[in-house]
Design an enzyme around this catalytic site. Structure first.
Site, mmCIF file in Angstrom:
data_model
loop_
_atom_site.group_PDB
_atom_site.id
_atom_site.type_symbol
_atom_site.label_atom_id
_atom_site.label_comp_id
_atom_site.label_asym_id
_atom_site.label_seq_id
_atom_site.Cartn_x
_atom_site.Cartn_y
_atom_site.Cartn_z
ATOM 1 N N ARG A 269 6.928 -11.526 -22.010
ATOM 2 C CA ARG A 269 7.815 -11.504 -20.848
ATOM 3 C C ARG A 269 8.191 -12.936 -20.491
ATOM 4 N NH1 ARG A 269 4.830 -10.201 -15.938
ATOM 5 N NH2 ARG A 269 5.242 -12.361 -15.380
ATOM 6 N N HIS B 62 8.027 -11.309 -13.455
ATOM 7 C CA HIS B 62 7.905 -9.851 -13.394
ATOM 8 C C HIS B 62 9.145 -9.237 -12.751
ATOM 9 C CE1 HIS B 62 6.129 -5.900 -12.909
ATOM 10 N NE2 HIS B 62 6.338 -5.964 -11.612
ATOM 11 N N TYR C 170 0.164 -17.920 -11.895
ATOM 12 C CA TYR C 170 -0.838 -17.321 -12.793
ATOM 13 C C TYR C 170 -0.673 -17.666 -14.269
ATOM 14 C CZ TYR C 170 2.937 -13.822 -13.273
ATOM 15 O OH TYR C 170 4.139 -13.195 -13.484
#
Length: 391
Positions: free
Chosen positions: A293, A297, A306
Site C-alpha cells: 500500500r 490507508h 507507524y
C-alpha cells in the site's frame, strides 16, 4: 467517454439486459499456461511456494509463459486508466467532493489482473479499496464513487454489472460471496465468484466462516487476498505467523496460490485458472497477491505515525505500471488523451450537487415500516421544516 463505455457494456438484443464488460477490459482468457500446469498437478495437497509466482520480473522481462499480446495490452491500458482514476479520486477528496477515499495506487495489477479474469456471468465482491476493480468491471466511475461521496446505497445496480456493493466492514463480503456462489451451484448456473479481501480481513471471523463454508460446500469462489502488508497501522507480522496467507488455504482443504501482486500477467493467469476450476466444479481457491500500500490507508490516515517513508521505496521501484511499460515498450502517454477525457467527465459529474431526499433514509429498512421508524421519519421532517422556517 464513460457513456461510450456504458453503451458498449449493454447485452445484445435477445439476451439478458446485464451489461458486458467494457470494450477496453474485454479479453480472451487463455488456459494453457505452463506455470499453472506445474502447480495444479495436485492442488488439494500442494503447499504454496514461499516465492511468489511471477511471469514478468521487476525489470519488465518475461520469466514465464505470458498471455497473448492483446491481453497484455488490455492489462496495461486498464492499469494506466486505474492509476489516473486513483489520483483523480484522491484530488476530489481534497476538494471536498468525496467524504473519504482509500487509494489503491501500487496495487493496480491486483485490481485489474484479477478483475479481467472474470467472465460476463461471474460476480465480483469488492471491498472499499477496490474502486479500480469496480470501474474495470464496467461500472461508471461516478456511480462507483457514490458510496464514498456519502450518498445512499451503493450507487449502482449490483445485478446490472454483477458487482456487489463496495464493502467497508472487513471480510463481511466473504460470506455474502459464498452464499451467492452456493446458490448458483444449487441452481446449476455455471459461474464463479471473485471476492476481494485485504490481509487484515483474513484475521476476521467472517473470513474463516467464508473459507470453511466454501470448502465444505464446494462453492465456486476464488478468494483474492491483496496482501498490501498493512491493516491500517498493523503490519502483517502482527497479524499472522503463516509462511504466506495463501498457506491458510490448506487448512480448509482447498488450494492456495502465492502470486507477485505487482505482476498483472501473473495475477491474471492464476486467477483465470482458479476461476475456471471453480466454474467446472473444482471448488474454491485462495489466491494471495503480494503487493504494498503506497498511499495512506485513506486520506485521513497519517502513515508517518507507524511506518518509515523509506519503506515504500523498494515497492515504488517494483511499480506494476513501470514493469509493463518496459515489457511492452510503451508508457502511460499512450493512453493520456483517453484518460484525460475520462477524468474530465468524472470531474464534471462529481461537481454536480447530489440530489438528497431525507425520506430515503427510511426506505427499504423494513418491508412494512415499524411504528418507531415512522416516528423517526416524522421527527426528522419536523426538524427540517423548522430549520426552513416553515409554518
Amino acid at each position: 467517454m464513460w457513456s461510450d463505455i456504458r453503451a458498449s457494456c449493454r447485452a445484445p438484443a435477445g439476451n439478458s439486459s446485464r451489461p458486458r464488460s467494457p470494450a477496453w477490459t474485454s479479453v480472451t482468457i487463455p488456459t494453457d499456461h505452463s506455470v499453472m500446469k506445474s502447480i495444479e498437478a495436485s492442488p488439494e495437497l500442494t503447499l504454496p511456494g514461499r516465492k511468489p509466482i511471477q511471469l514478468v520480473d521487476e525489470n519488465g522481462s518475461a520469466v514465464g509463459d505470458l498471455p497473448d499480446e492483446r491481453v497484455l495490452r488490455s492489462l496495461h491500458r486498464a492499469m494506466v486508466l486505474g492509476r489516473r482514476f486513483n489520483r483523480q479520486a484522491t484530488a476530489l477528496t481534497k476538494q471536498g467532493r468525496l467524504a473519504v477515499y482509500p487509494s489503491s495506487v501500487g496495487q493496480e495489477a491486483c485490481e485489474v489482473g484479477a478483475t479481467l479474469a472474470l467472465e460476463a456471468d461471474d460476480w465480483l465482491f469488492p471491498t472499499y479499496r477496490d474502486t479500480v476493480a469496480v470501474v474495470t468491471r464496467g461500472v461508471p466511475a461516478v456511480e462507483t464513487l457514490t458510496l464514498l461521496r456519502g450518498d445512499w446505497h451503493s450507487g449502482y445496480d449490483p445485478h446490472a454489472y454483477r458487482v456487489a456493493p463496495l464493502c467497508t466492514p472487513l471480510s463481511t463480503n466473504g460470506p455474502h460471496a459464498v452464499g451467492l456462489a452456493h446458490a448458483a451451484r444449487l441452481r446449476g448456473d455455471s459461474l464463479a465468484v471473485l471476492v476481494f479481501m485485504g490481509d487484515g480481513a483474513t484475521s476476521e471471523g467472517d473470513a474463516h466462516e467464508a473459507f470453511n463454508f466454501a470448502a465444505v460446500f464446494n462453492a465456486p469462489v476464488v478468494f483474492f487476498i491483496q496482501n498490501n502488508q498493512w491493516a491500517i497501522s498493523v503490519p502483517l507480522s502482527k497479524q499472522s505467523k503463516a509462511p504466506t496467507l495463501a498457506h491458510k488455504a490448506i487448512g480448509y482443504g482447498m488450494p492456495g496460490y502465492h502470486v507477485d501482486g505487482n505482476d498483472a500477467a501473473a495475477v491474471y493467469t492464476v486467477v483465470s485458472e482458479a476461476l475456471a476450476r471453480a466454474r467446472s466444479g473444482g471448488g474454491p481457491s485462495i489466491v494471495e497477491g503480494l503487493t504494498y500500500r503506497i498511499d495512506p490507508h485513506t486520506n485521513s490516515d497519517d502513515t508517518n505515525r507507524y511506518r518509515d517513508a523509506s519503506d515504500a521505496e523498494p515497492w515504488r521501484a517494483a511499480d506494476p505500471l513501470l514493469r509493463f511499460n518496459r515489457l511492452l515498450g510503451v508508457d502511460e502517454s499512450a493512453y493520456a488523451e483517453e484518460a484525460d477525457r475520462m477524468m474530465a467527465e468524472l470531474r464534471a459529474e462529481m461537481n454536480k450537487d447530489a440530489h438528497v431526499d431525507p425520506d430515503e433514509l427510511f426506505e427499504h429498512v423494513y418491508a412494512v415500516p415499524t411504528p418507531r421508524l415512522r416516528a423517526q421519519a416524522a421527527a426528522l421532517r419536523a426538524e427540517l421544516a423548522a430549520d426552513r422556517g416553515d409554518a
